[in-house]
Motif scaffolding. Structure first.
Motif, PDB file in Angstrom:
ATOM      1  N   LEU A 178      -4.707   2.340   1.298  1.00  0.00           N
ATOM      2  CA  LEU A 178      -4.049   3.646   1.320  1.00  0.00           C
ATOM      3  C   LEU A 178      -3.105   3.804   0.129  1.00  0.00           C
ATOM      4  O   LEU A 178      -2.974   4.894  -0.436  1.00  0.00           O
ATOM      5  CB  LEU A 178      -3.305   3.831   2.635  1.00  0.00           C
ATOM      6  N   LEU A 179      -2.458   2.714  -0.279  1.00  0.00           N
ATOM      7  CA  LEU A 179      -1.650   2.760  -1.501  1.00  0.00           C
ATOM      8  C   LEU A 179      -2.540   3.091  -2.698  1.00  0.00           C
ATOM      9  O   LEU A 179      -2.158   3.851  -3.589  1.00  0.00           O
ATOM     10  CB  LEU A 179      -0.955   1.416  -1.733  1.00  0.00           C
ATOM     11  N   GLY A 180      -3.739   2.514  -2.704  1.00  0.00           N
ATOM     12  CA  GLY A 180      -4.686   2.782  -3.774  1.00  0.00           C
ATOM     13  C   GLY A 180      -5.125   4.226  -3.818  1.00  0.00           C
ATOM     14  O   GLY A 180      -5.514   4.736  -4.875  1.00  0.00           O
ATOM     15  N   ASP A 181      -5.063   4.914  -2.673  1.00  0.00           N
ATOM     16  CA  ASP A 181      -5.395   6.346  -2.619  1.00  0.00           C
ATOM     17  C   ASP A 181      -4.216   7.225  -3.025  1.00  0.00           C
ATOM     18  O   ASP A 181      -4.308   8.455  -2.980  1.00  0.00           O
ATOM     19  CB  ASP A 181      -5.838   6.725  -1.201  1.00  0.00           C
ATOM     20  N   GLY A 182      -3.099   6.575  -3.359  1.00  0.00           N
ATOM     21  CA  GLY A 182      -1.936   7.323  -3.822  1.00  0.00           C
ATOM     22  C   GLY A 182      -1.016   7.807  -2.720  1.00  0.00           C
ATOM     23  O   GLY A 182      -0.165   8.670  -2.965  1.00  0.00           O
ATOM     24  N   GLU A 187       3.031   8.954   4.785  1.00  0.00           N
ATOM     25  CA  GLU A 187       1.642   9.319   5.081  1.00  0.00           C
ATOM     26  C   GLU A 187       0.861   8.112   5.582  1.00  0.00           C
ATOM     27  O   GLU A 187       0.009   8.231   6.472  1.00  0.00           O
ATOM     28  CB  GLU A 187       0.981   9.906   3.834  1.00  0.00           C
ATOM     29  N   ILE A 188       1.146   6.934   5.027  1.00  0.00           N
ATOM     30  CA  ILE A 188       0.481   5.718   5.503  1.00  0.00           C
ATOM     31  C   ILE A 188       0.845   5.474   6.965  1.00  0.00           C
ATOM     32  O   ILE A 188      -0.018   5.110   7.782  1.00  0.00           O
ATOM     33  CB  ILE A 188       0.872   4.511   4.626  1.00  0.00           C
ATOM     34  N   SER A 189       2.108   5.680   7.318  1.00  0.00           N
ATOM     35  CA  SER A 189       2.540   5.516   8.715  1.00  0.00           C
ATOM     36  C   SER A 189       1.744   6.432   9.627  1.00  0.00           C
ATOM     37  O   SER A 189       1.303   6.029  10.710  1.00  0.00           O
ATOM     38  CB  SER A 189       4.032   5.835   8.844  1.00  0.00           C
ATOM     39  N   ARG A 190       1.577   7.671   9.193  1.00  0.00           N
ATOM     40  CA  ARG A 190       0.824   8.634  10.008  1.00  0.00           C
ATOM     41  C   ARG A 190      -0.641   8.212  10.135  1.00  0.00           C
ATOM     42  O   ARG A 190      -1.207   8.258  11.227  1.00  0.00           O
ATOM     43  CB  ARG A 190       0.906  10.029   9.379  1.00  0.00           C
ATOM     44  N   ARG A 191      -1.227   7.778   9.035  1.00  0.00           N
ATOM     45  CA  ARG A 191      -2.643   7.376   9.069  1.00  0.00           C
ATOM     46  C   ARG A 191      -2.855   6.160   9.974  1.00  0.00           C
ATOM     47  O   ARG A 191      -3.847   6.081  10.696  1.00  0.00           O
ATOM     48  CB  ARG A 191      -3.128   7.044   7.656  1.00  0.00           C
ATOM     49  N   VAL A 206       2.730  -6.769   1.138  1.00  0.00           N
ATOM     50  CA  VAL A 206       1.637  -6.607   0.167  1.00  0.00           C
ATOM     51  C   VAL A 206       2.145  -6.915  -1.235  1.00  0.00           C
ATOM     52  O   VAL A 206       1.513  -7.654  -2.003  1.00  0.00           O
ATOM     53  CB  VAL A 206       1.050  -5.179   0.229  1.00  0.00           C
ATOM     54  N   LEU A 207       3.312  -6.354  -1.573  1.00  0.00           N
ATOM     55  CA  LEU A 207       3.882  -6.592  -2.891  1.00  0.00           C
ATOM     56  C   LEU A 207       4.167  -8.077  -3.107  1.00  0.00           C
ATOM     57  O   LEU A 207       3.849  -8.639  -4.173  1.00  0.00           O
ATOM     58  CB  LEU A 207       5.185  -5.782  -3.065  1.00  0.00           C
ATOM     59  N   GLU A 208       4.724  -8.727  -2.103  1.00  0.00           N
ATOM     60  CA  GLU A 208       5.059 -10.146  -2.230  1.00  0.00           C
ATOM     61  C   GLU A 208       3.805 -10.997  -2.424  1.00  0.00           C
ATOM     62  O   GLU A 208       3.769 -11.894  -3.269  1.00  0.00           O
ATOM     63  CB  GLU A 208       5.824 -10.610  -0.988  1.00  0.00           C
ATOM     64  N   LYS A 209       2.763 -10.705  -1.654  1.00  0.00           N
ATOM     65  CA  LYS A 209       1.552 -11.524  -1.713  1.00  0.00           C
ATOM     66  C   LYS A 209       0.749 -11.295  -2.998  1.00  0.00           C
ATOM     67  O   LYS A 209       0.001 -12.175  -3.436  1.00  0.00           O
ATOM     68  CB  LYS A 209       0.685 -11.266  -0.483  1.00  0.00           C
ATOM     69  N   LEU A 210       0.915 -10.106  -3.594  1.00  0.00           N
ATOM     70  CA  LEU A 210       0.230  -9.830  -4.856  1.00  0.00           C
ATOM     71  C   LEU A 210       1.103 -10.149  -6.066  1.00  0.00           C
ATOM     72  O   LEU A 210       0.653 -10.025  -7.203  1.00  0.00           O
ATOM     73  CB  LEU A 210      -0.204  -8.359  -4.912  1.00  0.00           C
ATOM     74  N   GLN A 215       4.923  -0.569  -6.002  1.00  0.00           N
ATOM     75  CA  GLN A 215       3.654  -0.159  -5.411  1.00  0.00           C
ATOM     76  C   GLN A 215       2.608   0.092  -6.487  1.00  0.00           C
ATOM     77  O   GLN A 215       1.440  -0.260  -6.326  1.00  0.00           O
ATOM     78  CB  GLN A 215       3.860   1.086  -4.549  1.00  0.00           C
ATOM     79  N   LEU A 216       3.017   0.698  -7.591  1.00  0.00           N
ATOM     80  CA  LEU A 216       2.080   0.958  -8.681  1.00  0.00           C
ATOM     81  C   LEU A 216       1.533  -0.340  -9.251  1.00  0.00           C
ATOM     82  O   LEU A 216       0.330  -0.473  -9.486  1.00  0.00           O
ATOM     83  CB  LEU A 216       2.768   1.759  -9.786  1.00  0.00           C
TER      84      LEU A 216
END
Length: 229
Positions: A178-182, A187-191, A206-210, A215-216
């Motif tokens: 969902l981050l990749g979809d911008g 909005e991610i919470s809602r989805r 996610v940020l820590e593991k990558l 986010q970008l």
């Protein structure tokens, strides 16, 4: 005496052109890029582009019709990621070998190409001579990878290194997509149907593991490593 049967080529052998050149199907949707690649390949004495496809769907039809020795496949096409289509392309034209072109490559992407049955991965940023030689290599049954990709791919395939993102949970992978979809956290919470604080926690993990600071940057890393199309 009955006539001697004419020997038949093995089913998985793809013939070259009548003058002995390596036949190529180019799958690329951008006109200027496709024309530059076609000119670079056709100007050699041993390579011949016999067709061009604009999408994965067209590529499957064209591969079955033309039976090229090599499919030069752009990874990002209007109807999807080219890597998952490698097996179908090889099934459509038995004996065809697939060489993937990509704007961004990494050992993780190279490993995906190998696992999917592809013969190589060449970076678009490389010179055209590298692509020409890559086509020759895969036509001869050899692998062709841009510098630094093959060794890393073998490490990934043999488990000697851990791919970035391997530790992501299924929910964290959903968050990354969902981050990749911008999308933003709200909005991610809602989805996902979770609380905003929960989403923020997922994003932070996610940020820590990558190994990303934003986010970008996480999206850039994920695309480079093949975690996002």
């Amino acid at each position: 005496m009955p006539p001697t049967p004419t020997p038949q080529a093995p089913a998985d052998t793809v013939p070259r052109s009548a003058d002995g050149r390596i036949t190529i199907l180019l799958v690329e949707d951008h006109d200027m890029v496709a024309e530059a690649i076609r000119l670079a390949l056709d100007r050699t004495d041993d390579l011949l582009v016999v067709g061009r496809s604009l999408s994965l769907r067209d590529a499957l039809t064209d591969a079955a019709r033309l039976r090229p020795a090599v499919v030069v496949l752009d990874r990002r096409l209007p109807d999807g990621d080219g890597i998952p289509a490698i097996a179908a392309l090889k099934a459509a034209a038995r004996g065809t070998r697939v060489l993937v072109l990509t704007g961004e490559g990494s050992p993780a992407v190279a490993a995906q190409v190998t696992e999917a049955g592809g013969a190589g991965l060449i970076l678009k940023a490389g010179n055209l001579a590298e692509l020409q030689n890559g086509v020759r290599l895969v036509a001869a049954g050899e692998p062709a990878f841009s510098k630094g990709l093959l060794g890393g791919a073998l490490d990934r395939l043999t488990g000697r290194t851990t791919a970035p993102g391997a530790a992501l949970t299924p929910r964290e992978r959903e968050t990354l997509l969902l981050l990749g979809d911008g999308l933003g956290s709200a909005e991610i919470s809602r989805r996902l149907g979770v609380a905003l604080n929960t989403t923020r926690n997922h994003v932070q993990r996610v940020l820590e593991k990558l190994g990303a600071r934003s986010q970008l940057e996480a999206v850039v890393v994920a695309r480079r490593e093949g975690l996002l199309p």
